[in-house]
Write an enzyme that holds these catalytic residues in place. Sequence first.
Site, PDB file in Angstrom:
ATOM      1  N   ARG A   1      28.925  30.408  43.601  1.00  0.00           N
ATOM      2  CA  ARG A   1      29.545  31.717  43.778  1.00  0.00           C
ATOM      3  C   ARG A   1      29.518  32.542  42.489  1.00  0.00           C
ATOM      4  NH1 ARG A   1      33.236  34.567  46.823  1.00  0.00           N
ATOM      5  NH2 ARG A   1      34.569  35.706  45.397  1.00  0.00           N
TER       6      ARG A   1
ATOM      7  N   CYS B   1      33.429  28.896  50.673  1.00  0.00           N
ATOM      8  CA  CYS B   1      33.290  27.531  50.185  1.00  0.00           C
ATOM      9  C   CYS B   1      34.461  26.733  50.725  1.00  0.00           C
ATOM     10  CB  CYS B   1      33.243  27.491  48.670  1.00  0.00           C
ATOM     11  SG  CYS B   1      34.774  27.967  47.936  1.00  0.00           S
TER      12      CYS B   1
ATOM     13  N   ARG C   1      36.839  33.445  50.227  1.00  0.00           N
ATOM     14  CA  ARG C   1      36.468  34.056  48.957  1.00  0.00           C
ATOM     15  C   ARG C   1      35.651  35.346  49.098  1.00  0.00           C
ATOM     16  NH1 ARG C   1      35.356  29.077  44.902  1.00  0.00           N
ATOM     17  NH2 ARG C   1      36.190  30.461  43.347  1.00  0.00           N
ATOM     18  N   PRO C   2      36.310  36.422  49.533  1.00  0.00           N
ATOM     19  CA  PRO C   2      35.612  37.708  49.679  1.00  0.00           C
ATOM     20  C   PRO C   2      35.239  38.332  48.330  1.00  0.00           C
ATOM     21  CG  PRO C   2      37.963  37.937  50.125  1.00  0.00           C
ATOM     22  CD  PRO C   2      37.725  36.481  49.880  1.00  0.00           C
ATOM     23  N   ILE C   3      34.450  39.435  48.376  1.00  0.00           N
ATOM     24  CA  ILE C   3      34.046  40.126  47.139  1.00  0.00           C
ATOM     25  C   ILE C   3      34.441  41.603  47.191  1.00  0.00           C
ATOM     26  CG2 ILE C   3      32.141  38.644  46.367  1.00  0.00           C
ATOM     27  CD1 ILE C   3      30.305  40.674  47.964  1.00  0.00           C
ATOM     28  N   ASP C   4      35.370  41.923  48.113  1.00  0.00           N
ATOM     29  CA  ASP C   4      35.741  43.328  48.293  1.00  0.00           C
ATOM     30  C   ASP C   4      36.240  43.988  47.002  1.00  0.00           C
ATOM     31  OD1 ASP C   4      37.853  41.431  48.735  1.00  0.00           O
ATOM     32  OD2 ASP C   4      39.146  43.063  49.372  1.00  0.00           O
ATOM     33  N   LEU C   5      36.952  43.232  46.164  1.00  0.00           N
ATOM     34  CA  LEU C   5      37.506  43.842  44.951  1.00  0.00           C
ATOM     35  C   LEU C   5      36.424  44.132  43.915  1.00  0.00           C
ATOM     36  CD1 LEU C   5      40.734  41.653  44.702  1.00  0.00           C
ATOM     37  CD2 LEU C   5      40.550  44.020  45.501  1.00  0.00           C
TER      38      LEU C   5
ATOM     39  N   ARG D   1      29.393  19.654  38.821  1.00  0.00           N
ATOM     40  CA  ARG D   1      29.371  21.103  38.604  1.00  0.00           C
ATOM     41  C   ARG D   1      30.283  21.489  37.444  1.00  0.00           C
ATOM     42  NH1 ARG D   1      31.933  23.772  42.938  1.00  0.00           N
ATOM     43  NH2 ARG D   1      31.871  25.343  41.339  1.00  0.00           N
TER      44      ARG D   1
END
Length: 420
Positions: free
Chosen positions: A94, A118, A123-127, A399
């Site tokens: 991500r 995940c 886990r959005p990306i709007d911001l 990771r």
Amino acid sequence: MEKIVVKCINELKGEVNISSAKNAVLPIIAATILCPQNITIENTPMLEDVRVICRLLGELNCDVNISQFDDKLEINTKNIVPIDADIELIRKMRASFLIMGPMLARFGYCKLSMPGGCNIGSRPIDLHLKGFKLLGADVTSDHGFVEVKAKKLTGNRIYLDFPSVGATENIMMASVFANGTTIIENAAEEPEIWDLANFLNSMGANIKGAGFGKITIEGVDKLKGVSYTPIYDRIEAGTFMVAAAITNSKIKINGFNEEHLRPLIEKLKECGVKFGNYENNSVIVDGKVEKRPLDIKTLPYPGFPTDMQPQMMSLLSVVNGVSVITETVFENRFMHVAELQRMGANIKIDGRTAVVEGTLKLTGCEVKATDLRAGAAMILSGLIAEGETIIGDIYHIDRGYVNIEEKFSKLGAEIYRVKM
Ligand code: UD1
């Protein structure tokens, strides 16, 4: 397929050296896109996530040189081309999405595949996108891709509905060359935000207030190459602090910043754990104490870190009494509960709250690392579970933890990797 085997031990002894922070290094590597000169990152933790973002830069035609020998990363992004980045690499991690802000700042264009959800939440990306729009970018998303375009970005006031770490970093990087002043309000305050701003400022950016809720960025014309050492990994240090507590051991941790770990240290003290001999970024953690149950609520920094929640659950599952853990940052971060239950832990979940009733013993069995920190929690429980614990899906652990078996073995643990 590789697995990690952990055996029950009496006690850990000695000292452990903490690596630089994965969550500081990843945005710093993304930020190298902003500067076409040589950049050296010292003490780089050579983790799978770091390799993935380096491969991504390689795909975009950057020169990336990883020196395993001295943990040095040399990057030159002079020849970077804004091609559509490989979907698999973005899906794989991500944090790859952090290249969008710097690409937008340097080329006025970027198109990436939408990062997937995940295990720990959607886990959005709007911001991130809200910030880019307010800086003057056109943002479109279709067929699983997000495209951002702008002739010239212009500073603006950007209020984040939630202090997202990734959104704060992406917007901060996007606005480095923007006309005028950008102000990010309700910005994330995590130490890694401060570190990214410090790195950018050392290259010539003009960022004030990072590490606090209001960040001010004055646009500059260009950045220059530097050599930089990122901060210590507070979550790795925290994981070893919990290791001392769960195994009733006294160990020394080298490479930590007391301030960054205050939310965890205060909780561990409340539990009974003692901390002493603070000097030169090291501390002695004494877990040979009677422990008390705790109430924990994860929150954005300086609240209790969600990335320490699974490890604390391992500890509290063997502390006499009832503990309550509330997860407020991610909606689905209790995947490790089923694995801990397999080992004999007594945990009940109600929505975002887990009620943990301490049990006298755990028993080793086959479990999975359901995500990165859940994997660390399995190792911690494995150290005290009767017999042998065999952990699968350990790519999650790789990771984010450098040489984890070596570090625990040096402390006296019986832990090794097998092919099965
Ligand atoms: C970073 C860390 C991760 C840590 C997390 C929270 C890195 C590489 N990863 O992840 O280890 O667990 O911070 O401390 O630094 N959100 C939105 N809209 C957005 C962005 C986020 O609603 O545009 C929500 C998320 O769904 C989540 C919350 O905000 O519920 C926190 O996410 P965020 O702070 O963005 O985490 P990351 O930057 O992805």
